[in-house]
Design a protein around this motif. Sequence first.
Motif, short mmCIF file in Angstrom:
data_model
loop_
_atom_site.label_atom_id
_atom_site.label_comp_id
_atom_site.label_asym_id
_atom_site.label_seq_id
_atom_site.Cartn_x
_atom_site.Cartn_y
_atom_site.Cartn_z
N SER A 50 0.83 -1.20 0.00
CA SER A 50 0.00 0.00 0.00
C SER A 50 0.87 1.26 0.00
O SER A 50 2.08 1.21 0.23
N SER A 51 0.21 2.38 -0.23
CA SER A 51 0.91 3.67 -0.14
C SER A 51 1.54 3.84 1.23
O SER A 51 2.65 4.38 1.34
N TYR A 52 0.86 3.40 2.28
CA TYR A 52 1.40 3.55 3.63
C TYR A 52 2.78 2.88 3.74
O TYR A 52 3.72 3.46 4.30
N GLU A 53 2.90 1.68 3.18
CA GLU A 53 4.18 0.96 3.25
C GLU A 53 5.26 1.67 2.42
O GLU A 53 6.42 1.75 2.83
N LEU A 66 6.51 10.49 8.50
CA LEU A 66 5.53 9.85 7.64
C LEU A 66 4.48 10.86 7.16
O LEU A 66 4.06 10.84 5.99
N GLN A 67 4.10 11.77 8.05
CA GLN A 67 3.11 12.79 7.69
C GLN A 67 3.66 13.73 6.62
O GLN A 67 2.94 14.13 5.71
N GLU A 70 3.65 11.91 3.25
CA GLU A 70 2.30 11.87 2.67
C GLU A 70 1.90 13.25 2.13
O GLU A 70 1.33 13.36 1.04
#
Length: 199
Positions: A50-53, A66-67, A70
């Motif tokens: 996923s995009s998160y990974e 991480l923020q 994104e």
Amino acid sequence: MPEALLWDFGDTLVDERWMRRCPQAWPGWEEAWVAVMAEMADEWNVGAVSSYEVFAALSDRVGMTLQDVEAHARACCDRIVFNATAWRVASERRFPQALVTVNPDLFTDYVVPSYALGDVFDVIVASYAENTADKSALCRAALDRLEFRGDRSSALLIDNRSDLVDAWRDIGGAGYWFQSDEQFSRDVVSLLAVHRESV
């Protein structure tokens, strides 16, 4: 004359380098992006990660939170450069048409809403949602969702990769190898019977 158009996205409708823009405070972004894509792009494009990974991997490499990763990814997706003639022709919706793209969840989450792509294309088929990067399979899915009942030879794929155009032709489709917007502006007159003054 085609009866349906199947548009590729990156380096056909747009400059596909949009995610390489470096944030001012983090000059290592592009190098990190290239490295992470080398490791994860294939799996990301078919929904296996996923995009998160991906954002987490970028965060580790660049040192951004991480923020911040994104937020920067979203900002990159809000500044895509479109190829003028190709985008104009697509936006005119002269034929039933689908966007058929090898792209991850980030594309649907950020790019599609940013540019209201659902208002331009009758169908959007993205590889991550189909769990395959096979462009011909994506084209077949698009035709099914368009409820296209014509011959496959009248379904025209417009793509910047000649191998994908050839693969679609090999199974009976029609294809145009997009090499530049300038070339397309010359070819579109005969390709789609578009009047020259409209391009």
